[in-house]
Each structure stands twice: as C-alpha cells, then as structure tokens.
Design a protein around this motif. Sequence first.
Motif, short mmCIF file in Angstrom:
data_model
loop_
_atom_site.label_atom_id
_atom_site.label_comp_id
_atom_site.label_asym_id
_atom_site.label_seq_id
_atom_site.Cartn_x
_atom_site.Cartn_y
_atom_site.Cartn_z
N GLU A 180 0.80 -1.22 0.00
CA GLU A 180 0.00 0.00 0.00
C GLU A 180 0.84 1.28 0.00
O GLU A 180 0.32 2.37 -0.22
CB GLU A 180 -0.96 0.02 1.20
CG GLU A 180 -0.29 0.07 2.57
CD GLU A 180 -0.12 -1.31 3.18
OE1 GLU A 180 -0.17 -1.41 4.42
OE2 GLU A 180 0.04 -2.27 2.40
N LEU A 181 2.14 1.13 0.26
CA LEU A 181 3.01 2.31 0.24
C LEU A 181 3.45 2.59 -1.20
O LEU A 181 4.00 1.71 -1.87
CB LEU A 181 4.24 2.09 1.12
CG LEU A 181 4.01 2.03 2.62
CD1 LEU A 181 5.34 1.82 3.35
CD2 LEU A 181 3.35 3.31 3.12
N GLU A 200 2.44 5.03 8.83
CA GLU A 200 3.39 4.30 8.00
C GLU A 200 4.21 3.31 8.81
O GLU A 200 4.50 2.21 8.35
CB GLU A 200 4.31 5.29 7.29
CG GLU A 200 3.62 6.06 6.16
CD GLU A 200 4.46 7.22 5.65
OE1 GLU A 200 4.24 7.64 4.50
OE2 GLU A 200 5.33 7.72 6.40
N ARG A 201 4.56 3.68 10.04
CA ARG A 201 5.31 2.76 10.89
C ARG A 201 4.48 1.51 11.19
O ARG A 201 5.01 0.40 11.24
CB ARG A 201 5.72 3.44 12.20
CG ARG A 201 6.84 4.46 12.04
CD ARG A 201 7.32 4.98 13.38
NE ARG A 201 7.94 3.93 14.18
CZ ARG A 201 9.22 3.55 14.07
NH1 ARG A 201 10.00 4.14 13.18
NH2 ARG A 201 9.70 2.61 14.85
N THR A 202 3.20 1.71 11.37
CA THR A 202 2.32 0.57 11.60
C THR A 202 2.30 -0.34 10.36
O THR A 202 2.39 -1.57 10.47
CB THR A 202 0.90 1.04 11.92
OG1 THR A 202 0.92 1.82 13.13
CG2 THR A 202 -0.04 -0.15 12.12
N GLY A 206 7.78 -4.79 11.26
CA GLY A 206 9.16 -5.00 11.68
C GLY A 206 10.17 -4.23 10.86
O GLY A 206 11.29 -3.94 11.33
N LEU A 207 9.82 -3.88 9.63
CA LEU A 207 10.74 -3.11 8.78
C LEU A 207 11.03 -1.73 9.37
O LEU A 207 12.08 -1.14 9.11
CB LEU A 207 10.15 -2.95 7.38
CG LEU A 207 10.59 -3.92 6.30
CD1 LEU A 207 9.86 -3.62 5.00
CD2 LEU A 207 12.08 -3.87 6.09
N ALA A 208 10.08 -1.21 10.16
CA ALA A 208 10.26 0.13 10.74
C ALA A 208 11.51 0.20 11.60
O ALA A 208 12.12 1.26 11.72
CB ALA A 208 9.03 0.51 11.56
#
Length: 216
Positions: A180-181, A200-202, A206-208
């Motif tokens: 979705e990004l 976006e962090r949500t 884990g990539l955040a």
Amino acid sequence: MTPFSRSWTALLAAVAGLPDEDFERPSGCKGWLVRDLVCHLVIDAQDVLITLVTPADTEPTADATTYWNLVGPPTGDPLDALIPRLAAAYGDPALLKFHLDDVGSAAARAAGLADPAARVSTQDKVLTAADYLSAYVLESTLRHLDLIAHLPSAPQPPTATLAVARAALEKIAGAAFPGELPDTDVLLLGTGRRTATAEERTALGGLAERIPFVLG
C-alpha cells in the motif's frame, strides 16, 4: 538498458528545466543546495563514462544487487565538503547546466552503445555493463528525488523507473515493503530521506526498526 536510459534522461531533463533561482534552494541531500547536487551529478556522469570504458578480464564479482553495500551513517567523505565549493565556482547556473548536459549526454550515449555482456570494473568490483547500468537506476532515481525534494513543480521521476528502483531497494534489503506504500514513499522512507508517520510505521511493521537502509 532501457530503465537506465529512462531514469537518466528524465534526471537530465529535470535539471535542464530548472529556473536559475531554484539552484539556490535546498535539495534533499542534507547540507547541499540544488546547485551542489547538480555538481555531484556531473561527477556521477563522469563515473558512468569511466566505468563503461574500464574493461575487466575476470569473472563478475557482483551483480545489480550486490553492487550496493549496506553501510552505516555517513562519516564525512571529503568529496562531500568539496562539492559545494566546486558548485559555487561555476557562478552562473547556465554553466553548470551546460556541463551536466555535455557530460551527462555523453554518458547516456556510452550506455546505449555498451555491450550488455561486457565486463567492467568499478569500486574494486567486476560486473557486466548491464548489471552496472541496472544498479545505477536506483542511484539516478534517488538523485532525482533529492533534486526535487523542495521543488513541488519540478517533474517527478518516471513511474516505471520508480518501480524498478523500489524493486532494487527491496532486493538489497532482502525484504518487501508493504504494497500500500507508493514507490516514492518507499524510496524516501527506506533510505532515510524522510521519517515515517505513525500510520506508516504501523504499515511497515518489523521493517520500521530496520530502516533506513544506507547505501554505499
């Protein structure tokens, strides 16, 4: 070879279309004005030319993905401090535009004439010309985003090459970003060019905790 041609041509066209006053605006590179970034692009064009005429007679040691290294935060390359002084020496933005168009167009022609299977050497690595130019799509796309970071009316990178650059970053990172990004946001967030919002962090999960991926 086509993605390189598209991304590089779009970048040169974006610079050519900038009014003189935009050269004094900030770029997406911390501490650099647009004129500094354009000066750096002249050096990038020279690098492309040099690499494409530096043949190697050994087997490839890298490909379009392993060309890149994940490194830590920048430690202060002496060239980074030199670039603003070089850019200021041009004085008239038209001279800087002319130099980039001259060397940049030559780099584009050299890429178009290169044998995709030819082995070239750069940064102590050997790779095919096709892999080298494929790797450079990520570089030119990120530089395009840096160029227009504070220039909302400037043309964006081509949609197709944004997608190619995103795919390259995901291969380097070994992880896919949420679908979705948008591609532009993935490139900006993934390389630390902007900070993720709470939403976006949500989405990143884990990539955040792994971003930014600093490339070298």
